[in-house]
Design a protein around this motif. Structure first.
Motif, PDB file in Angstrom:
ATOM      1  N   PRO A   1       9.299  -9.424  32.426  1.00  0.00           N
ATOM      2  CA  PRO A   1       8.848  -9.732  31.060  1.00  0.00           C
ATOM      3  C   PRO A   1       9.664  -9.026  29.989  1.00  0.00           C
ATOM      4  N   ALA A   2       9.950  -7.741  30.173  1.00  0.00           N
ATOM      5  CA  ALA A   2      10.713  -7.000  29.174  1.00  0.00           C
ATOM      6  C   ALA A   2      12.153  -7.495  29.085  1.00  0.00           C
ATOM      7  N   VAL A   3      12.778  -7.764  30.245  1.00  0.00           N
ATOM      8  CA  VAL A   3      14.170  -8.212  30.239  1.00  0.00           C
ATOM      9  C   VAL A   3      14.273  -9.622  29.655  1.00  0.00           C
ATOM     10  N   LEU A   4      13.335 -10.492  29.977  1.00  0.00           N
ATOM     11  CA  LEU A   4      13.357 -11.839  29.414  1.00  0.00           C
ATOM     12  C   LEU A   4      13.209 -11.797  27.900  1.00  0.00           C
ATOM     13  N   ARG A   5      12.290 -10.971  27.399  1.00  0.00           N
ATOM     14  CA  ARG A   5      12.128 -10.857  25.944  1.00  0.00           C
ATOM     15  C   ARG A   5      13.407 -10.334  25.298  1.00  0.00           C
ATOM     16  N   ALA A   6      14.021  -9.331  25.919  1.00  0.00           N
ATOM     17  CA  ALA A   6      15.250  -8.770  25.353  1.00  0.00           C
ATOM     18  C   ALA A   6      16.382  -9.799  25.345  1.00  0.00           C
ATOM     19  N   LEU A   7      16.527 -10.539  26.437  1.00  0.00           N
ATOM     20  CA  LEU A   7      17.578 -11.551  26.496  1.00  0.00           C
ATOM     21  C   LEU A   7      17.341 -12.667  25.483  1.00  0.00           C
ATOM     22  N   ARG A   8      16.107 -13.106  25.353  1.00  0.00           N
ATOM     23  CA  ARG A   8      15.805 -14.178  24.399  1.00  0.00           C
ATOM     24  C   ARG A   8      15.960 -13.701  22.966  1.00  0.00           C
ATOM     25  N   ARG A   9      15.582 -12.455  22.695  1.00  0.00           N
ATOM     26  CA  ARG A   9      15.772 -11.908  21.350  1.00  0.00           C
ATOM     27  C   ARG A   9      17.256 -11.799  21.028  1.00  0.00           C
ATOM     28  N   ALA A  10      18.035 -11.313  21.987  1.00  0.00           N
ATOM     29  CA  ALA A  10      19.478 -11.197  21.764  1.00  0.00           C
ATOM     30  C   ALA A  10      20.121 -12.567  21.584  1.00  0.00           C
ATOM     31  N   THR A  11      19.616 -13.559  22.318  1.00  0.00           N
ATOM     32  CA  THR A  11      20.164 -14.912  22.200  1.00  0.00           C
ATOM     33  C   THR A  11      19.858 -15.504  20.830  1.00  0.00           C
ATOM     34  N   ARG A  12      18.637 -15.293  20.339  1.00  0.00           N
ATOM     35  CA  ARG A  12      18.289 -15.813  19.012  1.00  0.00           C
ATOM     36  C   ARG A  12      19.118 -15.138  17.932  1.00  0.00           C
ATOM     37  N   ARG A  13      19.287 -13.842  18.025  1.00  0.00           N
ATOM     38  CA  ARG A  13      20.053 -13.126  17.011  1.00  0.00           C
ATOM     39  C   ARG A  13      21.538 -13.453  17.081  1.00  0.00           C
ATOM     40  N   ALA A  14      22.019 -13.719  18.281  1.00  0.00           N
ATOM     41  CA  ALA A  14      23.439 -14.047  18.414  1.00  0.00           C
ATOM     42  C   ALA A  14      23.757 -15.405  17.822  1.00  0.00           C
ATOM     43  N   ALA A  15      22.784 -16.346  17.905  1.00  0.00           N
ATOM     44  CA  ALA A  15      22.982 -17.699  17.352  1.00  0.00           C
ATOM     45  C   ALA A  15      24.314 -18.269  17.828  1.00  0.00           C
ATOM     46  N   PHE A  16      24.416 -18.474  19.153  1.00  0.00           N
ATOM     47  CA  PHE A  16      25.678 -18.899  19.752  1.00  0.00           C
ATOM     48  C   PHE A  16      26.217 -20.186  19.161  1.00  0.00           C
ATOM     49  N   GLU A  17      25.300 -21.078  18.758  1.00  0.00           N
ATOM     50  CA  GLU A  17      25.749 -22.383  18.288  1.00  0.00           C
ATOM     51  C   GLU A  17      26.153 -22.372  16.825  1.00  0.00           C
ATOM     52  N   THR A  18      26.042 -21.215  16.143  1.00  0.00           N
ATOM     53  CA  THR A  18      26.462 -21.098  14.757  1.00  0.00           C
ATOM     54  C   THR A  18      27.861 -20.525  14.723  1.00  0.00           C
ATOM     55  N   PRO A  19      28.811 -21.217  14.112  1.00  0.00           N
ATOM     56  CA  PRO A  19      30.184 -20.706  14.117  1.00  0.00           C
ATOM     57  C   PRO A  19      30.293 -19.408  13.328  1.00  0.00           C
ATOM     58  N   VAL A  20      31.196 -18.551  13.778  1.00  0.00           N
ATOM     59  CA  VAL A  20      31.447 -17.284  13.098  1.00  0.00           C
ATOM     60  C   VAL A  20      32.405 -17.531  11.944  1.00  0.00           C
ATOM     61  N   THR A  21      32.039 -17.056  10.741  1.00  0.00           N
ATOM     62  CA  THR A  21      32.900 -17.184   9.562  1.00  0.00           C
ATOM     63  C   THR A  21      33.170 -15.810   9.003  1.00  0.00           C
ATOM     64  N   PHE A  22      34.309 -15.654   8.412  1.00  0.00           N
ATOM     65  CA  PHE A  22      34.725 -14.375   7.828  1.00  0.00           C
ATOM     66  C   PHE A  22      34.946 -14.586   6.332  1.00  0.00           C
ATOM     67  N   ASP A  23      34.268 -13.794   5.546  1.00  0.00           N
ATOM     68  CA  ASP A  23      34.430 -13.880   4.097  1.00  0.00           C
ATOM     69  C   ASP A  23      35.750 -13.253   3.689  1.00  0.00           C
ATOM     70  N   GLY A  24      36.396 -13.881   2.742  1.00  0.00           N
ATOM     71  CA  GLY A  24      37.645 -13.351   2.234  1.00  0.00           C
ATOM     72  C   GLY A  24      37.403 -12.126   1.370  1.00  0.00           C
ATOM     73  N   PRO A  25      38.451 -11.432   0.978  1.00  0.00           N
ATOM     74  CA  PRO A  25      38.308 -10.249   0.136  1.00  0.00           C
ATOM     75  C   PRO A  25      37.708 -10.609  -1.215  1.00  0.00           C
ATOM     76  N   GLY A  26      36.784  -9.814  -1.658  1.00  0.00           N
ATOM     77  CA  GLY A  26      36.137 -10.038  -2.952  1.00  0.00           C
ATOM     78  C   GLY A  26      35.031 -11.056  -2.914  1.00  0.00           C
ATOM     79  N   ALA A  27      34.683 -11.586  -1.723  1.00  0.00           N
ATOM     80  CA  ALA A  27      33.639 -12.602  -1.664  1.00  0.00           C
ATOM     81  C   ALA A  27      32.281 -11.948  -1.847  1.00  0.00           C
TER      82      ALA A  27
END
Length: 281
Positions: A255-281
């Motif tokens: 139960p604890a490991v499943l909750r941790a993995l699911r929480r990490a998966t939600r926070r990671a948002a694998f299907e959301t592309p990673v974007t980097f803000d330019g300087p001064g953004a």
């Protein structure tokens, strides 16, 4: 009038690694080659040249390692694996590799298996196969267990973790029912892993253990009986220890490991592309 309650929505399952056409084709090919590599004592006719050159088979089938690397590479490239999924794969593989030496040589106590079951369940079959293969490769480097048996271990562990990702109810099944499902799968898959891995070494036993050794001229039924006797005499105690250890850890820590993995998966948002803000953004 009373307003009917809003229907509850269940978040869709997130897959860190998606299996596309190329990776599925590579996985099917690796599985087919693996089945032949493991089961050739029962598939080859008694008078075949393969049986006559049985001692060469471990080195010939070591080429399976190249095919496994191709499967993982195709899966990663086709799924456009992002840095977050790579980080998750690296952390879990390193954790599994570190867990493997714990209890080594003691009645099959191998805590790595329960982590792979839970990871495959949460992150899907594609991630599970990649994680199982990479974890076994990393643990072999860590423990000095590199040899002709390594491709067989990588393929078997990939199947083991991928199977957890293919279990029913990945979105709606929760609580005790899911825990019992994972514990039951871990028990059976742990026994199956040991049995399959026995096939990698059983045909190459010396002739001294004539009652349980592979006999190239014997029928399939006779060799099957010898193989069952070999498993009962040599590895059943170890495999049961591994299976029971997996069940206990799944029920106690699941139960604890499943909750941790699911929480990490939600926070990671694998299907959301990673974007980097330019300087001064």
């Amino acid at each position: 009038m009373t307003t009917p309650p809003a229907p509850t929505t269940v978040a869709p399952r997130v897959r860190a690694v998606r299996l596309g056409p190329r990776s599925v084709a590579a996985l099917v090919l690796a599985t087919a080659v693996g089945v032949i590599a493991f089961g050739w004592p029962f598939l080859a006719p008694p008078a075949s040249q393969l049986s006559a050159h049985a001692q060469d088979a471990p080195w010939l089938f070591a080429g399976l390692l190249i095919l496994l690397v191709a499967v993982v590479a195709a899966t990663i490239s086709e799924s456009d694996l992002g840095p977050k999924a790579v980080a998750m794969l690296g952390v879990l593989a390193a954790t599994g590799a570190a867990l493997r030496p714990i209890g080594a040589g003691t009645a099959g106590i191998e805590p790595m298996f329960f982590l792979l079951v839970l990871s495959g369940r949460v992150l899907g079959p594609g991630f599970g196969f990649a994680l199982g293969s990479v974890t076994m490769f990393a643990s072999a480097l860590l423990t000095g267990g590199v040899g002709p048996w390594l491709p067989f271990q990588m393929l078997s562990m990939g199947w083991f973790a991928m199977g957890a990702g293919l279990l029913p109810g990945p979105v709606r099944l929760r609580g005790r029912a899911e825990l019992l499902l994972l514990a039951g799968y871990g028990f059976l898959a742990s026994l199956a892993y040991g049995t399959v891995m026995n096939l990698a070494g059983w045909p190459f036993m010396g002739a001294g253990a004539s009652g349980i050794a592979f006999h190239p001229g014997a029928s399939v039924a006779a060799n099957l009986a010898r193989f069952v006797a070999y498993c009962l005499a040599t590895s059943l105690g170890w495999d049961l220890g591994r299976a029971l250890c997996t069940v206990v850890l799944t029920c106690a820590l699941g139960p604890a490991v499943l909750r941790a993995l699911r929480r990490a998966t939600r926070r990671a948002a694998f299907e959301t592309p990673v974007t980097f803000d330019g300087p001064g953004a």
